[in-house]
Design a protein around this motif. Structure first.
Motif, PDB file in Angstrom:
ATOM      1  N   TRP A   2       0.822  -1.207   0.000  1.00  0.00           N
ATOM      2  CA  TRP A   2       0.000   0.000   0.000  1.00  0.00           C
ATOM      3  C   TRP A   2       0.854   1.254   0.000  1.00  0.00           C
ATOM      4  N   ARG A   3       1.962   1.191   0.716  1.00  0.00           N
ATOM      5  CA  ARG A   3       2.802   2.380   0.854  1.00  0.00           C
ATOM      6  C   ARG A   3       3.742   2.582  -0.323  1.00  0.00           C
ATOM      7  N   GLY A   4       3.814   1.613  -1.215  1.00  0.00           N
ATOM      8  CA  GLY A   4       4.683   1.718  -2.380  1.00  0.00           C
ATOM      9  C   GLY A   4       4.185   2.769  -3.356  1.00  0.00           C
ATOM     10  N   LYS A   5       5.005   3.037  -4.364  1.00  0.00           N
ATOM     11  CA  LYS A   5       4.653   4.037  -5.367  1.00  0.00           C
ATOM     12  C   LYS A   5       4.437   3.364  -6.707  1.00  0.00           C
ATOM     13  N   ASP A  12      -0.215  -2.758  -9.774  1.00  0.00           N
ATOM     14  CA  ASP A  12      -0.593  -1.891 -10.891  1.00  0.00           C
ATOM     15  C   ASP A  12      -1.933  -1.211 -10.614  1.00  0.00           C
ATOM     16  N   LEU A  13      -2.074  -0.733  -9.379  1.00  0.00           N
ATOM     17  CA  LEU A  13      -3.295  -0.057  -8.957  1.00  0.00           C
ATOM     18  C   LEU A  13      -2.958   1.336  -8.448  1.00  0.00           C
ATOM     19  N   PRO A  14      -3.824   2.304  -8.697  1.00  0.00           N
ATOM     20  CA  PRO A  14      -3.578   3.628  -8.120  1.00  0.00           C
ATOM     21  C   PRO A  14      -3.808   3.595  -6.609  1.00  0.00           C
ATOM     22  N   ARG A  15      -3.123   4.457  -5.902  1.00  0.00           N
ATOM     23  CA  ARG A  15      -3.308   4.552  -4.455  1.00  0.00           C
ATOM     24  C   ARG A  15      -4.647   5.197  -4.149  1.00  0.00           C
ATOM     25  N   SER A  16      -5.214   4.819  -3.025  1.00  0.00           N
ATOM     26  CA  SER A  16      -6.454   5.449  -2.580  1.00  0.00           C
ATOM     27  C   SER A  16      -6.132   6.855  -2.079  1.00  0.00           C
ATOM     28  N   PRO A  17      -7.126   7.747  -2.020  1.00  0.00           N
ATOM     29  CA  PRO A  17      -6.857   9.135  -1.602  1.00  0.00           C
ATOM     30  C   PRO A  17      -6.179   9.250  -0.239  1.00  0.00           C
ATOM     31  N   GLN A  18      -6.505   8.357   0.695  1.00  0.00           N
ATOM     32  CA  GLN A  18      -5.900   8.442   2.021  1.00  0.00           C
ATOM     33  C   GLN A  18      -4.590   7.659   2.107  1.00  0.00           C
ATOM     34  N   GLY A  19      -4.155   7.036   1.015  1.00  0.00           N
ATOM     35  CA  GLY A  19      -2.875   6.342   0.995  1.00  0.00           C
ATOM     36  C   GLY A  19      -2.961   4.852   1.234  1.00  0.00           C
TER      37      GLY A  19
END
Length: 148
Positions: free
Chosen positions: A7-10, A31-38
């Motif tokens: 989750w914390r990756g970029k 290969d997923l975008p991060r959620s708004p809260q990270g």
């Protein structure tokens, strides 16, 4: 720990946490975008000692099914008191009471609807709930419509 690291990756970074375990394997990056809260909101609902420790360590939100104000206050105080053990602040976790409102046009209609819903509870579920509330583990040995 693996999921938290992912989750914390970029996104787009080609190196990062990987895991080959008995239950699952995963390769970084996701290969997923991060959620708004990270990271996803961590919600926990166990009230056992172990569940409370897990909540104090990892949860953002905890549900409670306390039946009285006193039980709810004791749960709140206990859980908030455990947070410091894990380096967390009291505001790091939100506690949400389990509420099942019955809504109708009048109080009489709401009462009737509530009673109708109560009739739909299977006997085994009702006995299990009552056993939990009364801290009596073997209520099944008594007749369901008889005296205790």
């Amino acid at each position: 720990a693996v999921v938290t690291a992912l989750w914390r990756g970029k996104l787009g970074v080609v190196s990062g946490p990987s895991h080959d375990g008995r239950s699952f394997s995963v390769r970084y990056p996701l290969d997923l975008p991060r959620s708004p809260q990270g990271a996803p909101v961590m919600v926990q609902a166990g009230a056992s000692d172990e569940g409370r420790d897990l909540a104090a360590q990892t949860a953002d939100v905890v549900f409670t099914a306390a039946q009285t104000y006193e039980e709810a206050k004791a749960f709140y105080d206990d859980l908030k008191g455990r947070l410091a053990t894990y380096g967390r602040e009291p505001d790091d976790i939100k506690i949400m009471p389990g509420v099942a409102p019955v809504v109708a046009a009048t109080e009489a209609e709401a009462t009737a609807k509530y009673e109708e819903l109560q009739e739909l509870i299977p006997d085994d579920v009702g006995v299990a709930l009552l056993s939990s509330y009364l801290s009596i583990s073997d209520l099944w040995r008594y007749p369901i419509d008889g005296p205790l």
